[in-house]
Write a protein that holds these residues in place. Sequence first.
Motif, short mmCIF file in Angstrom:
data_model
loop_
_atom_site.label_atom_id
_atom_site.label_comp_id
_atom_site.label_asym_id
_atom_site.label_seq_id
_atom_site.Cartn_x
_atom_site.Cartn_y
_atom_site.Cartn_z
N SER A 258 0.48 -0.78 -0.17
CA SER A 258 -0.29 -0.20 0.13
C SER A 258 1.03 1.33 0.41
N THR A 259 0.80 2.19 -0.97
CA THR A 259 1.72 2.75 -0.93
C THR A 259 0.67 4.46 -2.07
N ALA A 260 1.52 5.52 -2.14
CA ALA A 260 1.77 6.06 -3.07
C ALA A 260 2.33 6.68 -3.83
N PHE A 261 1.68 7.52 -4.74
CA PHE A 261 1.86 7.97 -5.83
C PHE A 261 1.90 9.29 -5.71
N GLU A 262 3.09 10.08 -5.83
CA GLU A 262 3.29 11.22 -5.62
C GLU A 262 3.58 11.90 -6.41
N HIS A 263 3.81 12.92 -7.29
CA HIS A 263 4.36 13.52 -8.51
C HIS A 263 3.45 14.82 -8.63
N GLU A 264 4.71 15.58 -9.22
CA GLU A 264 3.71 16.96 -10.13
C GLU A 264 2.96 16.91 -11.01
N LEU A 265 2.08 17.29 -10.93
CA LEU A 265 1.39 17.12 -12.59
C LEU A 265 1.80 17.82 -13.91
N PRO A 266 2.12 17.52 -14.77
CA PRO A 266 3.38 18.55 -15.72
C PRO A 266 2.41 19.50 -16.07
N SER A 267 2.75 20.92 -16.14
CA SER A 267 2.58 22.20 -16.50
C SER A 267 0.99 22.00 -17.95
N GLY A 268 0.44 23.04 -17.17
CA GLY A 268 -0.90 22.78 -18.84
C GLY A 268 -1.63 21.51 -18.22
N LEU A 269 -1.14 20.90 -17.20
CA LEU A 269 -2.82 19.66 -17.49
C LEU A 269 -3.32 19.94 -16.00
N GLU A 270 -4.81 19.57 -16.09
CA GLU A 270 -5.33 19.97 -15.06
C GLU A 270 -6.15 18.68 -13.77
N TYR A 271 -5.20 17.72 -14.65
CA TYR A 271 -6.72 16.12 -14.38
C TYR A 271 -5.11 14.64 -15.03
N ALA A 272 -5.48 14.13 -13.89
CA ALA A 272 -4.82 12.40 -14.92
C ALA A 272 -6.32 11.67 -13.94
N CYS A 273 -7.05 11.09 -15.08
CA CYS A 273 -7.98 9.89 -14.56
C CYS A 273 -7.39 8.75 -15.68
N PHE A 274 -8.18 8.05 -14.63
CA PHE A 274 -8.61 6.48 -14.71
C PHE A 274 -10.36 6.31 -15.18
N ALA A 275 -9.44 5.78 -16.51
CA ALA A 275 -11.11 6.01 -17.02
C ALA A 275 -11.43 4.03 -17.82
N ASP A 276 -12.74 3.97 -18.17
CA ASP A 276 -13.14 3.31 -19.16
C ASP A 276 -14.36 3.50 -19.61
N LEU A 277 -13.60 3.97 -21.26
CA LEU A 277 -15.03 4.59 -21.82
C LEU A 277 -15.54 3.38 -22.56
N LYS A 278 -15.64 2.09 -22.36
CA LYS A 278 -16.78 1.67 -22.90
C LYS A 278 -17.71 1.06 -22.24
N ILE A 279 -17.58 1.61 -21.11
CA ILE A 279 -18.62 1.56 -20.39
C ILE A 279 -19.68 2.73 -20.23
N GLY A 280 -19.04 3.41 -20.56
CA GLY A 280 -20.19 5.21 -19.74
C GLY A 280 -19.67 5.52 -18.30
N LYS A 281 -19.97 6.94 -18.21
CA LYS A 281 -19.83 7.53 -16.71
C LYS A 281 -20.23 6.48 -15.72
N ASN A 282 -19.80 6.89 -14.68
CA ASN A 282 -20.85 7.01 -13.19
C ASN A 282 -20.20 7.61 -12.46
N LEU A 283 -20.70 8.71 -11.95
CA LEU A 283 -20.22 9.85 -11.40
C LEU A 283 -20.89 9.79 -9.30
N ALA A 284 -21.11 9.10 -9.18
CA ALA A 284 -22.33 8.54 -7.84
C ALA A 284 -21.88 8.66 -6.91
N ALA A 285 -20.18 8.58 -7.06
CA ALA A 285 -19.57 8.79 -5.64
C ALA A 285 -18.64 10.04 -6.14
N VAL A 286 -18.57 10.77 -7.24
CA VAL A 286 -17.90 12.70 -7.29
C VAL A 286 -19.17 13.07 -6.51
#
Length: 181
Positions: free
Chosen positions: A73-101
């Motif tokens: 159990s660990t964390a990946f902690e890193h600077e997001l490269p300039s100009g980027l707002e989000y890093a996202c994991f997604a399965d674009l084939k199943i559709g969005k599920n934002l219930a937990a957001v």
Amino acid sequence: MALLAKNHVKGKSGQMHLPLEMIFSLFIIAVFLAVAFFVIRHFLEVKRCADIGLFTRQLQDKIDEVWQAQEASTAFEHELPSGLEYACFADLKIGKNLAAVNADERDEISEVYGDLAVYFKYRNANFFLYPWQKACSMAASDIKHIHIQNATNPLCFSEVKGKIRIRLAKGFNDALVNVGI
């Protein structure tokens, strides 16, 4: 005296006379400065693109490290490269599920998912950098050995205090690394 007055009037023209060498030198200096500005700007863009590739490579390396462990159990902690707002994991084939957001971010994450789905639906990828236009054609990647633990699709991470933090965990009986907030 008339001759002296005539020469004096002739020498009072309103034009400034610069030698051709001086004009040519100024032109060369201006061209040199323009080329130098272009080259510096280009190298800064190359550096930014290299940072994006390095970010994705280091994320995959950290996931591989956790995946190879029996339990971690660990964390990946890193600077997001300039100009980027989000890093996202997604399965674009199943559709969005934002219930937990949470409600504050729901509209923005929905827009992120919609934008990614339009451009990357048919790519074999599960990790995305947003906005994709600023990701130097490296916006979509296929990260191996992961399971998105959260029911949210997409699972997006934003910068907090200049860094992005992604929790990675693998239990003793898990085959894949769980990615979560």
